[in-house]
Scaffold this motif. Structure first.
Motif, mmCIF file in Angstrom:
data_model
loop_
_atom_site.group_PDB
_atom_site.id
_atom_site.type_symbol
_atom_site.label_atom_id
_atom_site.label_comp_id
_atom_site.label_asym_id
_atom_site.label_seq_id
_atom_site.Cartn_x
_atom_site.Cartn_y
_atom_site.Cartn_z
ATOM 1 N N ASP A 250 0.820 -1.209 0.000
ATOM 2 C CA ASP A 250 0.000 0.000 0.000
ATOM 3 C C ASP A 250 0.866 1.277 0.000
ATOM 4 O O ASP A 250 0.437 2.314 -0.510
ATOM 5 C CB ASP A 250 -0.927 -0.001 1.216
ATOM 6 N N ASN A 251 2.077 1.222 0.549
ATOM 7 C CA ASN A 251 2.949 2.405 0.634
ATOM 8 C C ASN A 251 3.993 2.458 -0.488
ATOM 9 O O ASN A 251 4.800 3.389 -0.528
ATOM 10 C CB ASN A 251 3.670 2.425 1.982
ATOM 11 N N THR A 252 3.975 1.468 -1.378
ATOM 12 C CA THR A 252 4.962 1.432 -2.459
ATOM 13 C C THR A 252 4.436 2.197 -3.675
ATOM 14 O O THR A 252 3.289 1.979 -4.096
ATOM 15 C CB THR A 252 5.285 -0.016 -2.854
ATOM 16 N N ALA B 223 8.918 2.792 0.858
ATOM 17 C CA ALA B 223 7.650 2.337 1.453
ATOM 18 C C ALA B 223 7.824 2.021 2.933
ATOM 19 O O ALA B 223 6.967 2.366 3.763
ATOM 20 C CB ALA B 223 7.131 1.115 0.698
ATOM 21 N N ARG C 125 7.978 5.193 4.807
ATOM 22 C CA ARG C 125 6.670 5.821 4.972
ATOM 23 C C ARG C 125 5.879 5.168 6.130
ATOM 24 O O ARG C 125 5.124 5.851 6.828
ATOM 25 C CB ARG C 125 5.871 5.711 3.681
ATOM 26 N N MET C 126 6.053 3.859 6.282
ATOM 27 C CA MET C 126 5.359 3.172 7.382
ATOM 28 C C MET C 126 5.822 3.709 8.731
ATOM 29 O O MET C 126 4.996 4.016 9.599
ATOM 30 C CB MET C 126 5.621 1.665 7.301
#
Length: 300
Positions: free
Chosen positions: A226-228, A273, A276-277
Protein backbone atom coordinates in the motif's frame (compact mmCIF):
# COMPACT_ATOMS: atom_id res chain seq x y z
CA UNK A 1 109.63 71.92 -105.62
CA UNK A 2 106.80 72.77 -107.95
CA UNK A 3 103.40 72.94 -106.30
CA UNK A 4 100.67 70.79 -107.67
CA UNK A 5 97.55 72.81 -108.32
CA UNK A 6 95.30 69.89 -107.54
CA UNK A 7 96.68 69.53 -104.05
CA UNK A 8 95.59 71.82 -101.18
CA UNK A 9 97.87 74.74 -100.41
CA UNK A 10 100.17 74.04 -97.49
CA UNK A 11 99.40 75.95 -94.29
CA UNK A 12 101.45 79.12 -93.61
CA UNK A 13 103.91 79.09 -90.78
CA UNK A 14 102.51 80.27 -87.41
CA UNK A 15 105.64 82.27 -86.71
CA UNK A 16 105.10 84.50 -89.74
CA UNK A 17 101.52 85.31 -88.81
CA UNK A 18 102.43 85.96 -85.16
CA UNK A 19 105.30 88.30 -86.19
CA UNK A 20 103.10 90.34 -88.54
CA UNK A 21 100.39 90.72 -85.91
CA UNK A 22 102.91 91.89 -83.32
CA UNK A 23 104.39 94.44 -85.75
CA UNK A 24 100.96 95.88 -86.60
CA UNK A 25 100.13 96.31 -82.92
CA UNK A 26 103.41 98.09 -82.24
CA UNK A 27 102.84 100.53 -85.11
CA UNK A 28 99.36 101.27 -83.87
CA UNK A 29 100.61 102.05 -80.37
CA UNK A 30 103.35 104.38 -81.69
CA UNK A 31 100.89 106.25 -83.94
CA UNK A 32 98.44 106.83 -81.10
CA UNK A 33 101.19 108.09 -78.83
CA UNK A 34 102.53 110.62 -81.38
CA UNK A 35 99.09 111.93 -82.27
CA UNK A 36 98.12 112.57 -78.66
CA UNK A 37 101.41 114.43 -77.81
CA UNK A 38 101.26 116.72 -80.96
CA UNK A 39 97.78 118.08 -80.22
CA UNK A 40 98.41 118.80 -76.54
CA UNK A 41 99.71 122.34 -75.64
CA UNK A 42 100.02 124.48 -72.52
CA UNK A 43 97.37 127.27 -72.31
CA UNK A 44 98.71 130.88 -72.68
CA UNK A 45 98.35 133.21 -69.65
CA UNK A 46 97.69 137.03 -69.83
CA UNK A 47 98.52 139.33 -66.86
CA UNK A 48 97.49 143.05 -66.38
CA UNK A 49 98.57 145.68 -63.77
CA UNK A 50 96.34 148.61 -62.61
CA UNK A 51 97.95 151.88 -61.28
CA UNK A 52 96.13 154.84 -59.67
CA UNK A 53 97.57 158.26 -60.91
CA UNK A 54 98.05 161.00 -58.34
CA UNK A 55 97.49 163.97 -60.69
CA UNK A 56 94.42 163.90 -62.72
CA UNK A 57 95.27 164.01 -66.29
CA UNK A 58 93.45 163.33 -69.35
CA UNK A 59 92.98 159.76 -69.92
CA UNK A 60 95.34 158.36 -72.40
CA UNK A 61 93.91 157.05 -75.55
CA UNK A 62 92.74 153.61 -75.28
CA UNK A 63 95.25 151.06 -76.11
CA UNK A 64 94.53 149.00 -79.10
CA UNK A 65 92.77 145.87 -78.35
CA UNK A 66 94.99 142.93 -78.51
CA UNK A 67 94.19 140.48 -81.17
CA UNK A 68 91.84 137.78 -80.17
CA UNK A 69 93.67 134.63 -79.35
CA UNK A 70 93.46 131.98 -81.87
CA UNK A 71 91.02 129.31 -80.87
CA UNK A 72 92.77 126.46 -79.35
CA UNK A 73 92.33 123.26 -81.18
CA UNK A 74 90.10 120.89 -79.36
CA UNK A 75 92.03 117.92 -78.25
CA UNK A 76 90.98 114.78 -79.84
CA UNK A 77 89.26 112.43 -77.41
CA UNK A 78 91.57 109.86 -76.00
CA UNK A 79 90.59 106.35 -76.70
CA UNK A 80 88.94 104.67 -73.77
CA UNK A 81 91.37 102.58 -71.88
CA UNK A 82 90.95 98.93 -72.30
CA UNK A 83 89.10 97.43 -69.34
CA UNK A 84 91.41 95.72 -67.02
CA UNK A 85 90.60 92.08 -66.54
CA UNK A 86 88.99 91.39 -63.22
CA UNK A 87 91.44 89.93 -60.79
CA UNK A 88 90.85 86.25 -60.38
CA UNK A 89 88.86 85.50 -57.32
CA UNK A 90 90.79 83.84 -54.60
CA UNK A 91 90.05 80.20 -54.34
CA UNK A 92 88.12 79.39 -51.17
CA UNK A 93 90.16 78.14 -48.32
CA UNK A 94 90.03 74.36 -48.57
CA UNK A 95 90.82 73.88 -44.89
CA UNK A 96 87.99 76.18 -43.85
CA UNK A 97 85.58 74.35 -46.13
CA UNK A 98 86.69 71.02 -44.70
CA UNK A 99 86.27 72.37 -41.17
CA UNK A 100 82.74 73.56 -41.97
CA UNK A 101 81.84 70.20 -43.49
CA UNK A 102 83.25 68.40 -40.46
CA UNK A 103 81.29 70.66 -38.13
CA UNK A 104 78.08 69.95 -40.07
CA UNK A 105 78.75 66.23 -40.02
CA UNK A 106 79.51 66.38 -36.30
CA UNK A 107 76.27 68.28 -35.69
CA UNK A 108 74.29 65.74 -37.69
CA UNK A 109 75.99 62.89 -35.81
CA UNK A 110 75.15 64.51 -32.47
CA UNK A 111 71.52 64.99 -33.53
CA UNK A 112 71.34 61.39 -34.71
CA UNK A 113 72.90 60.15 -31.45
CA UNK A 114 70.43 62.23 -29.43
CA UNK A 115 67.53 60.86 -31.44
CA UNK A 116 68.78 57.27 -31.08
CA UNK A 117 69.32 57.80 -27.34
CA UNK A 118 65.79 59.17 -26.95
CA UNK A 119 64.35 56.23 -28.93
CA UNK A 120 66.41 53.78 -26.87
CA UNK A 121 65.26 55.34 -23.60
CA UNK A 122 61.64 55.26 -24.78
CA UNK A 123 61.99 51.59 -25.77
CA UNK A 124 63.63 50.72 -22.45
CA UNK A 125 60.89 52.54 -20.56
CA UNK A 126 58.21 50.71 -22.53
CA UNK A 127 59.95 47.37 -21.96
CA UNK A 128 60.27 48.11 -18.23
CA UNK A 129 56.57 48.98 -18.01
CA UNK A 130 55.64 45.81 -19.90
CA UNK A 131 57.89 43.73 -17.64
CA UNK A 132 56.33 45.33 -14.55
CA UNK A 133 52.82 44.57 -15.85
CA UNK A 134 53.78 40.98 -16.63
CA UNK A 135 55.34 40.56 -13.18
CA UNK A 136 52.24 42.03 -11.55
CA UNK A 137 49.99 39.67 -13.53
CA UNK A 138 52.25 36.71 -12.70
CA UNK A 139 52.17 37.63 -8.99
CA UNK A 140 48.40 37.99 -9.13
CA UNK A 141 48.01 34.59 -10.80
CA UNK A 142 50.41 33.06 -8.27
CA UNK A 143 48.38 34.53 -5.39
CA UNK A 144 45.13 33.32 -6.94
CA UNK A 145 46.60 29.84 -7.47
CA UNK A 146 47.92 29.77 -3.91
CA UNK A 147 44.53 30.84 -2.56
CA UNK A 148 42.78 28.25 -4.75
CA UNK A 149 45.20 25.55 -3.56
CA UNK A 150 44.61 26.54 0.06
CA UNK A 151 40.86 26.53 -0.49
CA UNK A 152 40.98 23.14 -2.25
CA UNK A 153 43.17 21.72 0.51
CA UNK A 154 40.84 23.10 3.18
CA UNK A 155 37.83 21.62 1.35
CA UNK A 156 39.64 18.30 0.95
CA UNK A 157 40.58 18.28 4.64
CA UNK A 158 37.03 19.19 5.59
CA UNK A 159 35.63 16.47 3.33
CA UNK A 160 38.11 13.95 4.69
CA UNK A 161 37.23 14.93 8.21
CA UNK A 162 33.51 14.78 7.39
CA UNK A 163 33.94 11.35 5.78
CA UNK A 164 35.88 10.14 8.81
CA UNK A 165 33.21 11.54 11.11
CA UNK A 166 30.49 9.95 9.00
CA UNK A 167 32.27 6.60 9.06
CA UNK A 168 32.71 6.89 12.81
CA UNK A 169 29.03 7.79 13.19
CA UNK A 170 27.99 4.86 11.01
CA UNK A 171 30.22 2.54 12.98
CA UNK A 172 28.85 3.87 16.24
CA UNK A 173 25.29 3.53 14.89
CA UNK A 174 25.99 -0.05 13.79
CA UNK A 175 27.44 -0.87 17.19
CA UNK A 176 24.44 0.75 18.88
CA UNK A 177 22.01 -1.20 16.71
CA UNK A 178 23.89 -4.42 17.34
CA UNK A 179 23.83 -3.80 21.08
CA UNK A 180 20.15 -2.89 20.86
CA UNK A 181 19.46 -6.10 18.98
CA UNK A 182 21.38 -8.14 21.51
CA UNK A 183 19.55 -6.47 24.36
CA UNK A 184 16.20 -7.07 22.66
CA UNK A 185 17.02 -10.73 22.10
CA UNK A 186 18.07 -11.08 25.72
CA UNK A 187 14.83 -9.51 26.88
CA UNK A 188 12.85 -11.82 24.62
CA UNK A 189 14.72 -14.83 25.89
CA UNK A 190 14.17 -13.74 29.45
CA UNK A 191 10.46 -13.22 28.79
CA UNK A 192 10.28 -16.76 27.34
CA UNK A 193 12.12 -18.29 30.29
CA UNK A 194 15.40 -18.62 28.45
CA UNK A 195 14.46 -21.99 26.91
CA UNK A 196 13.44 -21.02 23.39
CA UNK A 197 15.84 -22.19 20.70
CA UNK A 198 13.77 -21.64 17.55
CA UNK A 199 14.49 -19.09 14.81
CA UNK A 200 12.31 -16.00 14.31
CA UNK A 201 10.37 -17.78 11.56
CA UNK A 202 10.39 -21.28 12.98
CA UNK A 203 7.10 -23.20 13.23
CA UNK A 204 8.30 -26.08 15.39
CA UNK A 205 6.94 -27.09 18.74
CA UNK A 206 9.82 -26.10 21.03
CA UNK A 207 9.44 -24.71 24.48
CA UNK A 208 8.15 -21.48 23.07
CA UNK A 209 8.34 -19.89 19.57
CA UNK A 210 9.41 -16.20 19.63
CA UNK A 211 8.72 -15.68 15.86
CA UNK A 212 5.69 -13.83 14.41
CA UNK A 213 2.44 -15.59 13.71
CA UNK A 214 1.56 -17.07 10.30
CA UNK A 215 -0.69 -14.12 9.42
CA UNK A 216 1.87 -11.46 10.40
CA UNK A 217 3.90 -11.81 7.18
CA UNK A 218 0.87 -11.29 4.94
CA UNK A 219 -0.24 -8.31 7.00
CA UNK A 220 3.21 -6.75 6.72
CA UNK A 221 3.40 -7.34 2.94
CA UNK A 222 0.02 -5.64 2.42
CA UNK A 223 1.19 -2.55 4.34
CA UNK A 224 4.39 -2.36 2.27
CA UNK A 225 2.43 -2.78 -0.98
CA UNK A 226 0.00 0.00 0.00
CA UNK A 227 2.95 2.41 0.63
CA UNK A 228 4.96 1.43 -2.46
CA UNK A 229 4.97 3.81 -5.44
CA UNK A 230 6.40 2.11 -8.52
CA UNK A 231 5.16 2.68 -12.07
CA UNK A 232 7.90 1.14 -14.17
CA UNK A 233 7.27 -1.83 -16.38
CA UNK A 234 9.36 -4.83 -15.26
CA UNK A 235 10.15 -8.06 -17.06
CA UNK A 236 9.70 -10.95 -14.69
CA UNK A 237 9.05 -10.66 -10.95
CA UNK A 238 12.35 -9.82 -9.19
CA UNK A 239 12.43 -10.25 -5.42
CA UNK A 240 14.25 -8.05 -2.89
CA UNK A 241 15.02 -9.00 0.71
CA UNK A 242 15.27 -6.23 3.31
CA UNK A 243 16.19 -6.64 6.96
CA UNK A 244 14.19 -4.36 9.26
CA UNK A 245 14.99 -3.64 12.90
CA UNK A 246 12.41 -2.14 15.23
CA UNK A 247 12.17 -1.08 18.83
CA UNK A 248 9.79 -2.53 21.45
CA UNK A 249 7.05 -0.10 20.41
CA UNK A 250 7.41 -1.01 16.71
CA UNK A 251 9.39 2.09 15.64
CA UNK A 252 11.63 1.17 12.74
CA UNK A 253 15.22 1.77 13.79
CA UNK A 254 17.13 0.59 10.71
CA UNK A 255 16.66 -1.15 7.38
CA UNK A 256 19.10 -2.54 4.85
CA UNK A 257 18.97 -4.56 1.65
CA UNK A 258 20.37 -8.01 2.31
CA UNK A 259 19.62 -9.44 -1.13
CA UNK A 260 19.01 -6.99 -3.99
CA UNK A 261 16.58 -7.82 -6.76
CA UNK A 262 18.86 -6.63 -9.55
CA UNK A 263 16.53 -3.68 -10.20
CA UNK A 264 17.75 -0.73 -8.09
CA UNK A 265 14.62 1.34 -8.74
CA UNK A 266 12.43 -1.45 -7.24
CA UNK A 267 14.73 -1.82 -4.23
CA UNK A 268 14.59 1.95 -3.61
CA UNK A 269 10.79 1.94 -3.95
CA UNK A 270 10.45 -0.76 -1.24
CA UNK A 271 12.91 1.10 1.04
CA UNK A 272 10.85 4.29 0.67
CA UNK A 273 7.65 2.34 1.45
CA UNK A 274 9.19 1.05 4.71
CA UNK A 275 10.23 4.61 5.57
CA UNK A 276 6.67 5.82 4.97
CA UNK A 277 5.36 3.17 7.38
CA UNK A 278 7.65 4.38 10.17
CA UNK A 279 6.55 1.58 12.54
CA UNK A 280 5.91 -2.17 12.28
CA UNK A 281 2.44 -3.46 13.14
CA UNK A 282 1.96 -5.52 16.31
CA UNK A 283 1.40 -9.25 16.08
CA UNK A 284 -1.68 -11.04 17.41
CA UNK A 285 0.01 -11.34 20.78
CA UNK A 286 0.71 -7.60 20.89
CA UNK A 287 4.43 -7.94 20.37
CA UNK A 288 6.62 -6.53 17.61
CA UNK A 289 9.49 -8.65 16.28
CA UNK A 290 12.78 -6.77 16.83
CA UNK A 291 14.32 -8.10 13.60
CA UNK A 292 12.46 -9.34 10.57
CA UNK A 293 13.38 -10.01 6.94
CA UNK A 294 10.81 -8.69 4.48
CA UNK A 295 10.56 -9.99 0.89
CA UNK A 296 8.78 -8.04 -1.83
CA UNK A 297 8.08 -8.58 -5.56
CA UNK A 298 6.48 -6.01 -7.92
CA UNK A 299 3.81 -8.40 -9.29
CA UNK A 300 2.69 -9.87 -5.94
Amino acid sequence: MAHDALQPRPADSLLTGAGLALLVHLLLIVGLTVAVDWHSAEPETVSAELWAAVPETAAPPPAPEPPAPAPEPKPEPKPAPEPKPAPPQAAPDRDAQIAIERAERRKKEEEREKRELAEKQAAEKKAAEKKAREKEEADKKAREKEEADKKAKAEADAKKKADAQKAADQKAEAQRLAKLRDDQLKRMQNSLGGTGTGSPTSTGTGARDAGPSASYGGKLRRLIKDNTIFNESVNGNPQVEIEVRAGPTGTIIARRVTKPSGLPSWDDAVIRAIDRMGTLPRDVDGRVPPVIVITARPHD
